[in-house]
Design a protein around this motif. Structure first.
Motif, PDB file in Angstrom:
ATOM      1  N   ALA A   1       0.979  -5.060  12.195  1.00  0.00           N
ATOM      2  CA  ALA A   1       2.263  -4.787  10.619  1.00  0.00           C
ATOM      3  C   ALA A   1       2.665  -3.515  10.917  1.00  0.00           C
ATOM      4  CB  ALA A   1       1.773  -4.770   9.216  1.00  0.00           C
TER       5      ALA A   1
ATOM      6  N   GLN B   1       5.845  -3.107  13.133  1.00  0.00           N
ATOM      7  CA  GLN B   1       6.755  -3.638  13.136  1.00  0.00           C
ATOM      8  C   GLN B   1       8.150  -2.537  12.346  1.00  0.00           C
ATOM      9  OE1 GLN B   1       6.316  -7.180  11.332  1.00  0.00           O
ATOM     10  NE2 GLN B   1       5.089  -8.360  12.691  1.00  0.00           N
TER      11      GLN B   1
ATOM     12  N   THR C   1       3.995  -1.989   3.697  1.00  0.00           N
ATOM     13  CA  THR C   1       3.697  -2.398   5.009  1.00  0.00           C
ATOM     14  C   THR C   1       1.822  -2.645   4.956  1.00  0.00           C
ATOM     15  OG1 THR C   1       5.848  -1.844   6.173  1.00  0.00           O
ATOM     16  CG2 THR C   1       3.724  -2.729   7.351  1.00  0.00           C
TER      17      THR C   1
ATOM     18  N   VAL D   1      -0.128  -6.460   4.193  1.00  0.00           N
ATOM     19  CA  VAL D   1      -1.129  -7.241   4.816  1.00  0.00           C
ATOM     20  C   VAL D   1      -1.885  -7.177   4.341  1.00  0.00           C
ATOM     21  CG1 VAL D   1      -2.865  -6.209   6.862  1.00  0.00           C
ATOM     22  CG2 VAL D   1      -0.578  -5.597   6.906  1.00  0.00           C
TER      23      VAL D   1
END
Length: 160
Positions: A43, A46, A125, A129
């Motif tokens: 994650a 990204q 983010t 997760v």
């Protein structure tokens, strides 16, 4: 069976795992850690970040400016690795380095406005997760799980 009843059943792979292994907390924590680490790493990649970026930015945001040595202690990043992490962050204008007025041989690291914005994006983010990782747990169970992990880690940090 309903979806709620099957949610607590192990998957087929776990059914082939010996019961004594499935009951070992250390093994379960290790397996969950590997999955968690993979999810976090993927994650963050990204959004062009790494775990250490988050640790440094979060430390600076919460506790304020610090020397490289202090950031190393706060974040758990080896001092030898801290320079590389700070070079990456400074190269992206996420932190600022200034000479320490009390000791010109040392730098003081400060989070920049751009670093604060980036940290908010990293928080979002990582929230996503954690929602994925902890999906089977209710909000109360998630809070309890984090409290228990914190207690265990605190105990073993003090005693080791």
């Amino acid at each position: 069976m309903t979806g709620a009843e099957t949610a607590d059943l192990p998957d087929e792979g776990a059914l082939r795992t010996p019961d004594r292994l499935r009951r070992q907390a250390s093994r379960l924590l290790s397996q969950l850690t590997m999955r968690s680490d993979r999810l976090v790493t993927e994650a963050l990649a990204q959004v062009d970040a790494r775990k250490w970026h988050y640790a440094v930015l979060a430390s600076l945001e919460e506790y304020g400016p610090a020397s490289q040595a202090e950031l190393s202690r706060r974040s758990g990043i080896f001092r030898s690795d801290m320079v590389g992490v700070l070079n990456e962050l400074a190269g992206r204008d996420l932190v600022e380095r200034t000479p320490d007025p009390g000791d010109r041989r040392r730098n003081v690291i400060t989070i920049s406005p751009r670093g604060r914005r980036h940290l908010r994006r990293l928080d979002e983010t990582l929230d996503d997760v954690h929602n994925t990782l902890l999906a089977p747990l209710s909000p109360a169970e998630r809070d309890q799980f984090v409290r228990l992990l914190t207690r265990l880690l605190g105990h073993h940090t003090r005693t080791s």
